[in-house]
Design a protein around this motif. Structure first.
Motif, short mmCIF file in Angstrom:
data_model
loop_
_atom_site.label_atom_id
_atom_site.label_comp_id
_atom_site.label_asym_id
_atom_site.label_seq_id
_atom_site.Cartn_x
_atom_site.Cartn_y
_atom_site.Cartn_z
N ALA A 149 22.40 9.82 31.75
CA ALA A 149 22.06 10.67 32.90
C ALA A 149 20.56 10.94 32.97
O ALA A 149 19.97 10.94 34.06
N ALA A 150 19.93 11.15 31.82
CA ALA A 150 18.49 11.40 31.80
C ALA A 150 17.73 10.19 32.35
O ALA A 150 16.77 10.34 33.13
N LEU A 151 18.17 9.00 31.96
CA LEU A 151 17.47 7.77 32.38
C LEU A 151 17.74 7.39 33.84
O LEU A 151 17.18 6.42 34.34
N ASP A 152 18.56 8.18 34.51
CA ASP A 152 18.75 7.98 35.95
C ASP A 152 17.52 8.43 36.73
O ASP A 152 17.39 8.11 37.91
N TYR A 153 16.65 9.19 36.09
CA TYR A 153 15.50 9.80 36.79
C TYR A 153 14.21 9.02 36.53
O TYR A 153 13.96 8.58 35.41
N ALA A 154 13.41 8.92 37.57
CA ALA A 154 12.17 8.12 37.50
C ALA A 154 11.22 8.62 36.42
O ALA A 154 10.50 7.83 35.81
N ILE A 187 30.78 2.90 27.04
CA ILE A 187 29.66 2.19 27.68
C ILE A 187 30.09 1.70 29.06
O ILE A 187 29.36 1.81 30.04
N LYS A 188 31.30 1.16 29.12
CA LYS A 188 31.81 0.60 30.37
C LYS A 188 31.89 1.69 31.45
O LYS A 188 31.48 1.47 32.61
N GLN A 189 32.38 2.87 31.08
CA GLN A 189 32.51 3.97 32.05
C GLN A 189 31.15 4.41 32.59
O GLN A 189 31.00 4.67 33.78
N GLU A 190 30.16 4.49 31.71
CA GLU A 190 28.82 4.90 32.14
C GLU A 190 28.17 3.82 32.99
O GLU A 190 27.48 4.11 33.96
N LEU A 196 22.33 23.80 30.28
CA LEU A 196 21.06 23.28 30.80
C LEU A 196 21.24 21.85 31.32
O LEU A 196 20.70 21.49 32.38
N HIS A 197 22.03 21.05 30.61
CA HIS A 197 22.31 19.68 31.05
C HIS A 197 23.02 19.67 32.40
O HIS A 197 22.72 18.84 33.27
N GLY A 207 27.09 12.74 24.19
CA GLY A 207 25.72 12.31 23.90
C GLY A 207 25.34 11.07 24.69
O GLY A 207 24.22 10.98 25.22
N LEU A 208 26.25 10.12 24.78
CA LEU A 208 26.00 8.90 25.55
C LEU A 208 25.83 9.24 27.03
O LEU A 208 24.93 8.71 27.71
N GLU A 209 26.66 10.12 27.52
CA GLU A 209 26.59 10.55 28.91
C GLU A 209 25.25 11.23 29.20
O GLU A 209 24.62 10.98 30.24
#
Length: 411
Positions: free
Chosen positions: A293-298, A327-330, A258-259, A287-289
């Motif tokens: 990714a979710a917070l990339d969306y408005a 963290i650095k990679q994201e 789903l992700h 989990g961090l990824e």
């Protein structure tokens, strides 16, 4: 004559333009008058070309009658029956839409009867299109059987509460179950998007304790490559597995797909929480990824839970002094646009006024990712300290103490 044909075509097109104009302006009575002229002009057409009742008459006429204040159900039914008689090639489509209209007006029994009669209809050779439309007729009739089953089930449950038995209700419920199960099972085997039908069929199976078949149905719907990609299929499977206490490994497996399809789905909060509880480093990294990714969306910009999840995991990483590279990679792929998207001074003011909890979580993330000079962090920490709120003083100390982390992330 040729001139008559040209004049007729022009007047017909002009009349259609008037109808369209009236519909766009929601002048339904005016549109009905023009529609009457249009149908009369078709009847008076003496050209050698046959002009039958096209789909335009059916579609536009239905829309006008639906909205026209002077129309009633009797007129609507009369018009539809005429369209069924004249437009035999569209018969099944018209029957299906007639059933929808009846359902919208609460006439469930009439809709059922309409679909039941349509199932016995035949015209000429059975074409592929007719076969597909017939399957839909059967499927929606099955849906109404499910609706009736559900009503009878609720009646029986009420009777159970007062210790009353009614064999006739129970018999009707089982009859509706058999008819609904046959129709729904048949339609969901055809590749397509059948969300409502699948949900109803699974509900029937679960009620009678056939959990294994229910699981197979949902797995097939989610994983069969012949079916179009459908996020809901994975949601239904996840919800079913969760209801029946399946291991977290199975739940994670479903949410991972789903992700990949919809990284902004609301279930990503659940997914992140499960991954964070895992002892495996690979899953915590995922989990961090997921939360980034979710917070990339408005749609997630003001989701307190999401910011809290991200803030908590970042804080854990910093305190443990392990996996800063995660963290650095994201952050590397986001540092050019997240500051304006999430951490502007304007947003800081608005978040502080509207939701203090959101402002706190975002300020922690902003302070770590952009440093103590970040506009968002400076504004929120200043306001919090000015209001003498202890947690904001603690927040400021934490970010100041770990300011070297920002330098390492931004290298």
């Amino acid at each position: 004559s040729h001139k008559h044909k040209l004049d007729f075509r022009k007047s017909k097109e002009m009349c259609l333009n008037y109808i369209q104009d009236a519909m766009l302006q929601k002048q339904w009575n005016r549109a009905a008058e023009f529609m009457t002229f249009y149908i009369e002009s078709l009847e008076k057409d003496f050209s050698t070309e046959y002009t039958g009742p096209s789909e335009i008459v059916w579609r536009i006429g239905t829309e006008i009658l639906w909205h026209c204040s002077r129309s009633n159900m009797k007129e609507f039914n009369s018009f539809i029956e005429q369209m069924k008689t004249l437009g035999v090639k569209k018969y099944l489509k018209i029957c299906l839409e007639h059933a929808f209209h009846l359902l919208c007006n609460g006439r469930t029994d009439e809709a059922y009867q309409n679909l039941f009669l349509a199932e016995s209809w035949r015209f000429g050779e059975q074409t592929t299109t007719q076969d597909k439309e017939m399957k839909l007729i059967q499927a929606y009739r099955g849906l109404l059987d499910y609706y009736n089953w559900s009503k009878q089930k609720n009646i029986l449950l009420e009777y159970d509460k007062v210790g009353f038995e009614d064999l006739s209700v129970e018999q009707e419920m089982h009859n509706s179950f058999r008819k609904a199960a046959v129709s729904l099972k048949e339609i969901i085997q055809i590749p397509g998007v059948w969300d409502l039908f699948v949900q109803c069929y699974v509900d029937l199976l679960e009620f009678y304790g056939d959990h294994e078949e229910a699981r197979q149905v949902l797995s097939e719907y989610a994983y069969n490559s012949k079916f179009p990609a459908n996020p809901n299929a994975h949601v239904y499977l996840y919800q079913f597995l969760k209801r029946h206490g399946e291991p977290k490994k199975s739940l994670i497996s479903v949410l991972k797909i789903l992700h990949d399809i919809v990284p902004s789905h609301e279930l990503m909060i659940d997914f992140h929480a499960m991954l964070q509880k895992s002892k495996k480093r690979k899953k915590r990294r995922l989990g961090l990824e997921v939360i980034f990714a979710a917070l990339d969306y408005a749609g997630w910009k003001e989701n307190v839970k999401a910011w809290s999840c991200l803030a908590r995991q970042i804080k854990q990483i910093i305190i443990s002094e392990k996996h800063l590279e995660w963290i650095k990679q994201e952050w590397n792929s986001r540092k050019d646009w997240w500051p304006a998207f999430h951490f502007s001074r304007y947003l800081a003011k608005r978040n502080w006024q509207e939701n203090e909890s959101l402002a706190y979580e975002k300020a922690l993330v902003a302070g770590i990712l952009l440093g103590k000079d970040c506009k968002y962090f400076k504004y929120i920490s200043h306001q919090g300290c000015k209001d003498q709120k202890k947690k904001f003083r603690t927040l400021k100390k934490f970010v100041n103490k770990h300011s070297p982390v920002y330098l390492r992330i931004s290298e």
